[in-house]
Design an enzyme around this catalytic site. Sequence first.
Site, PDB file in Angstrom:
ATOM      1  N   TYR A  60      44.681  60.219 -24.668  1.00 38.14           N
ATOM      2  CA  TYR A  60      45.486  61.445 -24.634  1.00 38.14           C
ATOM      3  C   TYR A  60      46.953  61.034 -24.746  1.00 38.14           C
ATOM      4  O   TYR A  60      47.436  60.259 -23.912  1.00 38.14           O
ATOM      5  CB  TYR A  60      45.283  62.193 -23.319  1.00 38.14           C
ATOM      6  CG  TYR A  60      43.899  62.773 -23.117  1.00 38.14           C
ATOM      7  CD1 TYR A  60      43.638  64.110 -23.402  1.00 38.14           C
ATOM      8  CD2 TYR A  60      42.856  61.991 -22.609  1.00 38.14           C
ATOM      9  CE1 TYR A  60      42.371  64.657 -23.198  1.00 38.14           C
ATOM     10  CE2 TYR A  60      41.594  62.529 -22.398  1.00 38.14           C
ATOM     11  CZ  TYR A  60      41.355  63.863 -22.694  1.00 38.14           C
ATOM     12  OH  TYR A  60      40.109  64.390 -22.482  1.00 38.14           O
ATOM     13  N   PRO A 100      40.954  73.087 -24.277  1.00 39.37           N
ATOM     14  CA  PRO A 100      40.092  71.905 -24.401  1.00 39.37           C
ATOM     15  C   PRO A 100      40.625  70.669 -23.689  1.00 39.37           C
ATOM     16  O   PRO A 100      39.877  69.708 -23.515  1.00 39.37           O
ATOM     17  CB  PRO A 100      40.015  71.685 -25.914  1.00 39.37           C
ATOM     18  CG  PRO A 100      41.231  72.353 -26.465  1.00 39.37           C
ATOM     19  CD  PRO A 100      41.502  73.517 -25.571  1.00 39.37           C
ATOM     20  N   LYS A 149      36.484  70.884 -20.182  1.00 40.17           N
ATOM     21  CA  LYS A 149      35.775  71.602 -19.129  1.00 40.17           C
ATOM     22  C   LYS A 149      34.926  72.772 -19.621  1.00 40.17           C
ATOM     23  O   LYS A 149      34.129  73.320 -18.849  1.00 40.17           O
ATOM     24  CB  LYS A 149      36.780  72.125 -18.087  1.00 40.17           C
ATOM     25  CG  LYS A 149      37.450  71.026 -17.294  1.00 40.17           C
ATOM     26  CD  LYS A 149      36.435  70.194 -16.560  1.00 40.17           C
ATOM     27  CE  LYS A 149      37.015  68.932 -15.968  1.00 40.17           C
ATOM     28  NZ  LYS A 149      36.007  67.930 -15.670  1.00 40.17           N
ATOM     29  N   HIS A 207      31.447  56.620 -20.814  1.00 40.04           N
ATOM     30  CA  HIS A 207      32.856  56.236 -20.724  1.00 40.04           C
ATOM     31  C   HIS A 207      33.254  56.096 -19.258  1.00 40.04           C
ATOM     32  O   HIS A 207      33.114  57.038 -18.474  1.00 40.04           O
ATOM     33  CB  HIS A 207      33.737  57.295 -21.397  1.00 40.04           C
ATOM     34  CG  HIS A 207      33.757  57.175 -22.886  1.00 40.04           C
ATOM     35  ND1 HIS A 207      34.782  57.672 -23.659  1.00 40.04           N
ATOM     36  CD2 HIS A 207      32.885  56.600 -23.745  1.00 40.04           C
ATOM     37  CE1 HIS A 207      34.540  57.416 -24.930  1.00 40.04           C
ATOM     38  NE2 HIS A 207      33.387  56.763 -25.004  1.00 40.04           N
ATOM     39  N   TYR A 257      38.282  65.050 -13.573  1.00 42.20           N
ATOM     40  CA  TYR A 257      37.828  64.754 -14.934  1.00 42.20           C
ATOM     41  C   TYR A 257      36.311  64.505 -14.974  1.00 42.20           C
ATOM     42  O   TYR A 257      35.623  65.012 -15.862  1.00 42.20           O
ATOM     43  CB  TYR A 257      38.577  63.541 -15.482  1.00 42.20           C
ATOM     44  CG  TYR A 257      38.472  63.382 -16.979  1.00 42.20           C
ATOM     45  CD1 TYR A 257      39.403  63.988 -17.822  1.00 42.20           C
ATOM     46  CD2 TYR A 257      37.457  62.630 -17.567  1.00 42.20           C
ATOM     47  CE1 TYR A 257      39.313  63.857 -19.203  1.00 42.20           C
ATOM     48  CE2 TYR A 257      37.351  62.488 -18.938  1.00 42.20           C
ATOM     49  CZ  TYR A 257      38.292  63.098 -19.748  1.00 42.20           C
ATOM     50  OH  TYR A 257      38.185  62.971 -21.130  1.00 42.20           O
TER      51      TYR A 257
END
Length: 389
Positions: free
Chosen positions: A200, A292, A296, A72, A384
């Site tokens: 998200y 979550p 991580k 991704h 990220y």
Amino acid sequence: MRTQVAIIGSGPSGLLLGQLLSKAGIDNVIIDRVDRDYILGRIRAGVLEVGAVGMMDRAGAGQRMHAEGLVHDGFALSFSGRRHRIDLKGLTGTSVMVYGQTELTRDLMDQREADGGVSIYDAANVTPHDFDGESPYITYDKDGVSHRIDCDFIAGCDGYHGPSRAAVEGRGLKTYEKVYPFGWLGILADVPPVDHELIYANHARGFALCSQRSLTRSRYYVQVPLSDKVEQWSDDAFWDEIRRRLPADVAEAMVTGPSIEKSIAPLRSFVAEPLRFGRLFLVGDAGHIVPPTGAKGLNLAASDVHYLFEGLQGFYGEKSMAGIDAYSARALSRIWKAERFSWSMTMLLHRFPAEGDFGQKVQEAELDYLSSSEAAQTAMAENYVGLPY
């Protein structure tokens, strides 16, 4: 039995450490209170930082991950009825890998078995002893017989409820914790993901996440009160709710189906300090938990393993304690940065009624700023994809 490193816990961190040690010629034994099938039956997250991908390759267990995992290059934030893409590849030059933790664990188990590594399952009453001195050992019971493993070091990769952290309570251990006032209701379903990247969503009804395990298996979540029970949520009710929290075009494109697994996970942040007690080390969930949001947990376990492996390799290869002495400080430095990032994403994307209208306006301003500032997006993207080890 005698070994150099005794590893308590056959989850990803214990297996990864065991494989790295074996590749380096360092003898190790893994011991777990449950069996292989139980471990592989647990459903967990699956977004891997570049560092975790590299660790799997070093362990010799990355072949299937590269064949079946999904690279991704970005993810989307949905808020105020619109979507904004965070371009991970463009902003940082790197990406993440979507590959289920269960599959990663299976790969490590299979590789360990193929390499002839020793793993002991269904061990009861696993207890570390004398780790303050130079001759630690572990005792356990199996099939009605008591056993002992003598070793040089003990790696506690046994999770939040394992015996390793319990053994160091009252020995200078300090803990830090934040409990969030909601949970994630999640389902796993054999339906194609609604988008090729994660979404998200911040919505007036609460947070939602569209994620995936493969091109045919999806993982979805919605924010729910801690008082909710899984039994209250039918599959149809879940699908209706998550579609309400997504942009109209995403909701219309969503393919629904029966759930394979459904659960509610509470969210919290937790860190134990230090992570080393003599010759016993806390690794992964034994030493820290993250919400979550931001994916991580597994990745922090991998970085712990990196630092511990470097220390053990230095001890056996160069007769140096420097890396072992530095393990806790090095791991905790990265842990706290990941805790900060997970906390910030959780605060940014969930609804907190107790914060009132002012808190809500600040959250909206933060999202608006993020979508208009390349510097802010770069900071998010760097965290990220994973900070360097």
